[in-house]
Write a protein that holds these residues in place. Structure first.
Motif, PDB file in Angstrom:
ATOM      1  N   THR A 315       0.848  -1.195   0.000  1.00  0.00           N
ATOM      2  CA  THR A 315       0.000   0.000   0.000  1.00  0.00           C
ATOM      3  C   THR A 315       0.883   1.244   0.000  1.00  0.00           C
ATOM      4  OG1 THR A 315      -0.072  -0.024   2.413  1.00  0.00           O
ATOM      5  CG2 THR A 315      -1.868  -1.150   1.230  1.00  0.00           C
ATOM      6  N   LEU A 316       0.326   2.345  -0.484  1.00  0.00           N
ATOM      7  CA  LEU A 316       1.072   3.602  -0.511  1.00  0.00           C
ATOM      8  C   LEU A 316       1.382   4.061   0.911  1.00  0.00           C
ATOM      9  CD1 LEU A 316      -0.885   5.481  -3.325  1.00  0.00           C
ATOM     10  CD2 LEU A 316       1.456   4.610  -3.482  1.00  0.00           C
ATOM     11  N   SER A 317       2.634   4.414   1.140  1.00  0.00           N
ATOM     12  CA  SER A 317       3.073   4.837   2.468  1.00  0.00           C
ATOM     13  C   SER A 317       3.199   6.352   2.531  1.00  0.00           C
ATOM     14  CB  SER A 317       4.420   4.200   2.793  1.00  0.00           C
ATOM     15  OG  SER A 317       5.424   4.727   1.932  1.00  0.00           O
ATOM     16  N   SER A 318       3.499   6.861   3.717  1.00  0.00           N
ATOM     17  CA  SER A 318       3.699   8.314   3.878  1.00  0.00           C
ATOM     18  C   SER A 318       4.899   8.776   3.053  1.00  0.00           C
ATOM     19  CB  SER A 318       3.917   8.642   5.360  1.00  0.00           C
ATOM     20  OG  SER A 318       5.047   7.937   5.876  1.00  0.00           O
ATOM     21  N   ASP A 319       5.927   7.920   2.926  1.00  0.00           N
ATOM     22  CA  ASP A 319       7.083   8.275   2.093  1.00  0.00           C
ATOM     23  C   ASP A 319       6.673   8.415   0.631  1.00  0.00           C
ATOM     24  OD1 ASP A 319       8.976   8.341   4.158  1.00  0.00           O
ATOM     25  OD2 ASP A 319       9.328   6.179   4.031  1.00  0.00           O
ATOM     26  N   ASP A 320       5.797   7.517   0.149  1.00  0.00           N
ATOM     27  CA  ASP A 320       5.292   7.606  -1.226  1.00  0.00           C
ATOM     28  C   ASP A 320       4.564   8.928  -1.438  1.00  0.00           C
ATOM     29  OD1 ASP A 320       6.129   5.092  -2.310  1.00  0.00           O
ATOM     30  OD2 ASP A 320       4.548   4.099  -1.148  1.00  0.00           O
ATOM     31  N   PHE A 321       3.700   9.290  -0.507  1.00  0.00           N
ATOM     32  CA  PHE A 321       2.926  10.526  -0.638  1.00  0.00           C
ATOM     33  C   PHE A 321       3.817  11.762  -0.571  1.00  0.00           C
ATOM     34  CE2 PHE A 321      -0.720   7.760   0.550  1.00  0.00           C
ATOM     35  CZ  PHE A 321      -1.562   8.099  -0.503  1.00  0.00           C
ATOM     36  N   GLN A 322       4.894  11.698   0.215  1.00  0.00           N
ATOM     37  CA  GLN A 322       5.836  12.817   0.263  1.00  0.00           C
ATOM     38  C   GLN A 322       6.530  12.996  -1.083  1.00  0.00           C
ATOM     39  OE1 GLN A 322       6.769  15.268   2.488  1.00  0.00           O
ATOM     40  NE2 GLN A 322       4.884  14.630   3.529  1.00  0.00           N
ATOM     41  N   ILE A 323       6.894  11.877  -1.719  1.00  0.00           N
ATOM     42  CA  ILE A 323       7.524  11.948  -3.045  1.00  0.00           C
ATOM     43  C   ILE A 323       6.553  12.532  -4.060  1.00  0.00           C
ATOM     44  CG2 ILE A 323       8.458  10.559  -4.954  1.00  0.00           C
ATOM     45  CD1 ILE A 323       9.507   8.599  -2.775  1.00  0.00           C
ATOM     46  N   ILE A 324       5.313  12.059  -4.042  1.00  0.00           N
ATOM     47  CA  ILE A 324       4.291  12.574  -4.965  1.00  0.00           C
ATOM     48  C   ILE A 324       4.116  14.079  -4.788  1.00  0.00           C
ATOM     49  CG2 ILE A 324       1.818  12.525  -5.504  1.00  0.00           C
ATOM     50  CD1 ILE A 324       1.882   9.514  -4.802  1.00  0.00           C
ATOM     51  N   LYS A 325       4.138  14.536  -3.547  1.00  0.00           N
ATOM     52  CA  LYS A 325       3.978  15.962  -3.259  1.00  0.00           C
ATOM     53  C   LYS A 325       5.161  16.773  -3.796  1.00  0.00           C
ATOM     54  CE  LYS A 325       3.230  19.148   0.626  1.00  0.00           C
ATOM     55  NZ  LYS A 325       3.104  19.247   2.106  1.00  0.00           N
ATOM     56  N   LYS A 326       6.365  16.234  -3.622  1.00  0.00           N
ATOM     57  CA  LYS A 326       7.575  16.964  -4.016  1.00  0.00           C
ATOM     58  C   LYS A 326       7.747  17.067  -5.534  1.00  0.00           C
ATOM     59  CE  LYS A 326      10.185  15.897   0.195  1.00  0.00           C
ATOM     60  NZ  LYS A 326      10.262  17.272   0.680  1.00  0.00           N
ATOM     61  N   ILE A 327       7.160  16.148  -6.297  1.00  0.00           N
ATOM     62  CA  ILE A 327       7.353  16.168  -7.756  1.00  0.00           C
ATOM     63  C   ILE A 327       6.179  16.802  -8.485  1.00  0.00           C
ATOM     64  CG2 ILE A 327       8.801  14.121  -7.672  1.00  0.00           C
ATOM     65  CD1 ILE A 327       6.457  12.539  -8.814  1.00  0.00           C
ATOM     66  N   LYS A 328       5.308  17.484  -7.745  1.00  0.00           N
ATOM     67  CA  LYS A 328       4.158  18.137  -8.364  1.00  0.00           C
ATOM     68  C   LYS A 328       4.632  19.103  -9.450  1.00  0.00           C
ATOM     69  CE  LYS A 328      -0.037  20.708  -7.175  1.00  0.00           C
ATOM     70  NZ  LYS A 328      -0.777  21.413  -6.095  1.00  0.00           N
ATOM     71  N   ASN A 329       3.965  19.071 -10.595  1.00  0.00           N
ATOM     72  CA  ASN A 329       4.256  19.922 -11.767  1.00  0.00           C
ATOM     73  C   ASN A 329       5.554  19.540 -12.491  1.00  0.00           C
ATOM     74  OD1 ASN A 329       1.937  21.485 -11.189  1.00  0.00           O
ATOM     75  ND2 ASN A 329       3.113  22.768  -9.770  1.00  0.00           N
ATOM     76  N   LYS A 330       6.170  18.413 -12.103  1.00  0.00           N
ATOM     77  CA  LYS A 330       7.336  17.932 -12.825  1.00  0.00           C
ATOM     78  C   LYS A 330       6.915  16.892 -13.859  1.00  0.00           C
ATOM     79  CE  LYS A 330      11.213  18.186 -12.395  1.00  0.00           C
ATOM     80  NZ  LYS A 330      12.212  18.951 -13.191  1.00  0.00           N
ATOM     81  N   LYS A 331       7.659  16.819 -14.964  1.00  0.00           N
ATOM     82  CA  LYS A 331       7.390  15.806 -15.986  1.00  0.00           C
ATOM     83  C   LYS A 331       7.816  14.455 -15.436  1.00  0.00           C
ATOM     84  CE  LYS A 331       7.748  17.277 -20.129  1.00  0.00           C
ATOM     85  NZ  LYS A 331       8.280  17.763 -21.420  1.00  0.00           N
ATOM     86  N   ALA A 332       6.856  13.538 -15.303  1.00  0.00           N
ATOM     87  CA  ALA A 332       7.159  12.277 -14.623  1.00  0.00           C
ATOM     88  C   ALA A 332       6.344  11.117 -15.188  1.00  0.00           C
ATOM     89  CB  ALA A 332       6.899  12.415 -13.123  1.00  0.00           C
TER      90      ALA A 332
END
Length: 461
Positions: A315-332
């Motif tokens: 399942t998605l962890s808090s670390d996963d959600f932190q990464i998703i937050k940090k790469i917002k608006n980046k080409k991914a």
């Protein structure tokens, strides 16, 4: 650049090889070479016709023999630099090559600066500035597409449309000036419709060049791709598959990669990837791992594209959600790895957060089909999956700035024309745009800009 200064440099790489080339250019090239090189035929090189070679021996000032070499003669103005040029082909030992270069310096030559031979070719009207810049792209091309783009620029195809537009604008401006100066000579007046047609054509061409710049940049420089994610999602495995070697350490222990690991690889369509395997991003108390995580976070802002790996069996962890937050608006691209295991990840969340995503099993990739999918998705995401070989690309940031300024001034001319302002105002902006375009090929350029451009070249070119 001092007048009449004769320059010399090693034109081949500074490593052992079968042959080294030393290039000499300037008014005193023959006078200097005669002090160190003696042709076996006894003929001095200035008496030879251009594009002629002689076998001979190279000596120090004290007449000590250094090596046997071939001297190739180019006479002004029919040489690369437009000056008298001699190229010495000697044996490829580093010591021998440097000893010959020192003898040439002792005979009166000066050390060439970076890019000085090509700068002289430009200053002596042997090359346009855009063609000179394309030479550096040819040298540094790392893949088939970057080479093709450099060749296209070198042949002038990219700029033929620009130069044609510039000439049309110059003709309009000249005719307008003539109609003002010779009102009684029955010179036809400039028709606004004719001006509008040329301006619209220029706007379209320049807009296309600006739009395609980023695409051309990634073709020329390669795509910097950072592989990111929390520990143990398969980042290092993906890196190894893409480079087809065990570049990164792969274990079941979380946090194995503690530093940035970089590798260059050429994928389908001849595109270069500059891959970066980063340390797993997570909250940690380990001092060494913290440094790796800090470097990984920096890569998030500097890379052209991010491959974000998730473990689909968890399942998605808090670390996963932190990464998703940090790469917002980046080409991914989100890559859901380990699909051969039981699925526990929330795919709906991934689909909402990422426009591009793939499901793969990197541990079950015997046919490389998953890697092929990833490579194709990378090209699709950066917009170069289906390349048009006839597209026009600007070579660098300087050229982009010139085109942007010219476009801005042409738009101002068009705007004033539509407002039915006087043609004096319209042609003021047209002349301003032409002035920018003249700097594109170096016909109007500050000396400081020229120095900056050629300082990026290697010594000897």
């Amino acid at each position: 650049m001092k007048k009449n200064k004769t320059i010399a440099a090693i034109a081949t790489g500074s490593s052992v090889g079968s042959i080294s080339v030393i290039r000499i250019s300037g008014n005193e090239a023959f006078k200097i070479i005669n002090k160190v090189f003696k042709a076996n035929s006894g003929t001095t090189l200035e008496k030879l016709e251009g594009y002629t070679a002689r076998l001979g021996k190279v000596y120090k000032a004290n007449k000590t023999l250094i090596d046997e070499a071939i001297a190739l003669v180019f006479k002004a103005p029919n040489s690369y630099t437009g000056e008298n040029v001699v190229e010495l082909f000697c044996h490829g030992g580093i010591f021998i090559t440097r000893a010959i270069l020192k003898a040439i310096f002792d005979a009166g030559a000066s050390a060439a600066e970076a890019g000085e031979f090509t700068k002289r070719a430009f200053l002596n009207s042997k090359l346009s500035l855009t063609k000179a810049e394309s030479i550096m792209d040819l040298i540094s091309a790392s893949g088939e597409q970057s080479l093709n783009a450099a060749i296209r620029t070198f042949r002038g195809k990219t700029y033929s449309k620009v130069l044609k537009i510039r000439d049309e604008l110059l003709n309009l401006s000249a005719n307008f000036s003539a109609s003002l100066d010779y009102e009684d000579k029955s010179i036809p007046e400039i028709e606004p419709e004719e001006v509008e047609k040329v301006l619209n054509k220029a706007i379209k061409i320049f807009k296309d060049l600006v739009f395609n710049y980023e695409k051309g940049r990634v073709i020329k420089e390669g795509i910097r791709v950072a592989i990111v994610g929390k520990p143990n999602t398969g980042k290092s495995t993906l890196m190894n598959f893409l480079v087809k070697s065990d570049k990164s350490i792969v274990t079941n222990i979380s946090g194995t990669t503690r530093d940035i690991i970089e590798e260059t690889v050429i994928i389908k369509n001849g595109i270069t990837l500059r891959l970066v395997d980063t340390a797993g991003i997570r909250e940690t108390k380990n001092i060494v791992e913290k440094i790796g995580v800090k470097k990984s976070l920096k890569e998030l802002s500097t890379s052209d594209l991010l491959l974000v790996l998730f473990d689909s069996s968890k399942t998605l962890s808090s670390d996963d959600f932190q990464i998703i937050k940090k790469i917002k608006n980046k080409k991914a691209i989100a890559i859901l790895n380990k699909i051969d295991l039981s699925n526990k990840i929330d795919k709906l969340t991934i689909k909402k957060k990422f426009k591009n995503f793939l499901e793969v099993s990197l541990s079950n990739n015997t046919n490389n089909r998953h890697i092929d999918k990833i490579e194709e998705k990378i090209l699709e995401t950066v917009g170069i999956l289906d390349l048009n070989p006839d597209e026009d690309f600007l070579a660098n940031q300087r050229q982009l700035s010139v085109i942007k300024l010219a476009l801005k001034k042409i738009k101002l001319a068009s705007s004033n024309l539509k407002k039915e302002n006087t043609l004096d105002v319209v042609f003021f902006w047209i002349e301003e745009a032409v002035s920018e375009l003249l700097s594109l090929t170096g016909q109007k350029l500050e000396e400081s800009v020229i120095e900056k451009i050629f300082s990026n070249f290697c010594v000897g070119k």
